[in-house]
Write an enzyme that holds these catalytic residues in place. Structure first.
Site, PDB file in Angstrom:
ATOM      1  N   ARG A 237     -45.405  25.848 -39.789  1.00  0.00           N
ATOM      2  CA  ARG A 237     -44.569  26.742 -38.631  1.00  0.00           C
ATOM      3  C   ARG A 237     -43.280  25.960 -38.809  1.00  0.00           C
ATOM      4  NH1 ARG A 237     -47.274  30.924 -38.941  1.00  0.00           N
ATOM      5  NH2 ARG A 237     -47.832  32.233 -37.005  1.00  0.00           N
TER       6      ARG A 237
ATOM      7  N   GLU B 259     -36.043  29.075 -35.547  1.00  0.00           N
ATOM      8  CA  GLU B 259     -36.055  30.275 -36.697  1.00  0.00           C
ATOM      9  C   GLU B 259     -35.887  31.132 -35.687  1.00  0.00           C
ATOM     10  OE1 GLU B 259     -40.413  32.089 -38.848  1.00  0.00           O
ATOM     11  OE2 GLU B 259     -39.695  30.028 -38.793  1.00  0.00           O
TER      12      GLU B 259
ATOM     13  N   HIS C 270     -39.334  33.832 -43.877  1.00  0.00           N
ATOM     14  CA  HIS C 270     -40.667  33.183 -42.961  1.00  0.00           C
ATOM     15  C   HIS C 270     -41.457  34.669 -43.800  1.00  0.00           C
ATOM     16  CE1 HIS C 270     -43.507  32.346 -39.152  1.00  0.00           C
ATOM     17  NE2 HIS C 270     -43.840  32.687 -40.423  1.00  0.00           N
TER      18      HIS C 270
END
Length: 318
Positions: A234, A262, A281
Site C-alpha cells: 500500500r 493515490e 496499482h
C-alpha cells in the site's frame, strides 16, 4: 429464518459463478446508482471490486439483516476508514477479505517490477519511442540478495517466483518470528540489521498502524547504496517525501505499484523522479483475478449456507 427468501449481493451475475449454493436469491450489484433489491433482505454482501469506499459502503446502513461482508481485496483499510461503513452495521457482522485471490497476480507484478527496474526496461521503452538504440550493461536479478517484508501468502508467492532466477540469499520479515520450509521469518524489529544486506527490498505487507510509514527516512537510510525498493503493498507504507529525497540523490531506486497519494496527481514529483518506475496499482488487476474471486465466493457461500464459519474473517462488528 427462511434461507430461500434471503438475498446475497454479488458483483458478478450468479450464473457466471460456478458452485454457488441454491439456498439464496442472488442479486447483482456492482456499484450502480440503483440497488437491485431492498438492502434490508441482504444477509451476505460482496463488495464491488475497484470502486471507491463511498460506493462500497453506500448500502450498508440499510442492511439490518447482514451477517457477512466479503471484500474482493486483500487489504481492507479503505473500507475500515470509510465514513458510514462498518460503524453502521449491527453487532456480529463478519468482515472477510480475499486472502489468496490476488496472490498470483501481485507476486507476478512484483517480479515484473524487479526485473524491469534492474534491466533498465523503462529507459529502453523511452528509447524505442525516440528510435534510440540504448545498448549497454544492465544488472541481472541473479546473485542479488532479497528482503521480503510482509511474508504472508503474497510474500511467499514472490519467493516462489524468485527461485528460478538464481538469486542470492532471501530474508523474510513478518509481524512475528516463525519458521517456514524455506527458512526463518524474522520479526519487524530485526529490520535495522537486515536492510543493509539487501540489494532488493520488496514490500508486500498489509497497511496497519505498525506498517504505516514503515519505509521512512531511517528505514531508507539503512538500505545499501544502489538498492531497489519495490512496493506492491500500500502506498502509505512508504514515506513519499523520504523516498523522493533518496531517489533524488541517486542513492536508491524504486519500483512502485502503489503510491501515496493515490491516484498520483498530475505534477507530482514522483512522476519524474530519477530511477523510479511506477505502475498504477494494477497488482491484483489481471486476468488471474476473476476466476480466483469466483472460486472464493463459491467456497464462502457454501460454508455460509451450511452454517459453517466463513474463512478469512478479519474482524467482527461489536
Amino acid at each position: 429464518m427462511n434461507a430461500k427468501t434471503e438475498d446475497v449481493w454479488l458483483p458478478f451475475p450468479a450464473e457466471e459463478v460456478p458452485g454457488l449454493p441454491d439456498s439464496f436469491r442472488y442479486r447483482r450489484w456492482d456499484g450502480e446508482d440503483a440497488f437491485p433489491a431492498d438492502p434490508a433482505d441482504c444477509v451476505f454482501y460482496v463488495a464491488p471490486y475497484m470502486k471507491s469506499p463511498q460506493v462500497t459502503v453506500r448500502p450498508l446502513a440499510a442492511m439490518p439483516a447482514l451477517r457477512v461482508v466479503q471484500t474482493l481485496t486483500a487489504g481492507i483499510d479503505d473500507l475500515l476508514g470509510a465514513r458510514g461503513g462498518l460503524d453502521a452495521l449491527p453487532a456480529g457482522v463478519r468482515l472477510c477479505n480475499a486472502a489468496g485471490v490476488h496472490t498470483a497476480s501481485t507476486a507476478e507484478l512484483a517480479l515484473t517490477l524487479v526485473l524491469s527496474a534492474l534491466r533498465g526496461i523503462p529507459g529502453m521503452v523511452r528509447g524505442q519511442d525516440r528510435e534510440e538504440w540504448r545498448s549497454g550493461f544492465y544488472e541481472a536479478l541473479a546473485d542479488k540478495s532479497i528482503l521480503i517484508i510482509g511474508y504472508g501468502s503474497i510474500g511467499s508467492a514472490v519467493e516462489d517466483r524468485l527461485v528460478p532466477f538464481e538469486c542470492g540469499p532471501v530474508a523474510r520479515v513478518a509481524r512475528t518470528t516463525r519458521t517456514t520450509a524455506r527458512g526463518p521469518v524474522h520479526a519487524l524489529p530485526e529490520l535495522p540489521r537486515l536492510l543493509p544486506q539487501a540489494d532488493v527490498v520488496i514490500l508486500t505487507t498489509p497497511l496497519t498502524d505498525a506498517t504505516r510509514g514503515l519505509a521512512g527516512a531511517e528505514f531508507l537510510g539503512r538500505m545499501k547504496d544502489g538498492a531497489l525498493l519495490v512496493n506492491v503493498a500500500r502506498g502509505p507504507v512508504v514515506d513519499t517525501a523520504a523516498l523522493l529525497a533518496e531517489v533524488g540523490s541517486g542513492r536508491l531506486r524504486a519500483a512502485l505499484d502503489v503510491t501515496d497519494p493515490e491516484p498520483l496527481p498530475a505534477g507530482h514529483p514522483l512522476w519524474h523522479a530519477p530511477n523510479v518506475l511506477i505502475t498504477p496499482h494494477v497488482g491484483g488487476s489481471s486476468s488471474a483475478f476473476e476466476p480466483r474471486a469466483k472460486r472464493l465466493l463459491a467456497r464462502q457461500l457454501s460454508r455460509f449456507a451450511a452454517g459453517e464459519p466463513v474463512e478469512h474473517t478479519v474482524l467482527v462488528t461489536g
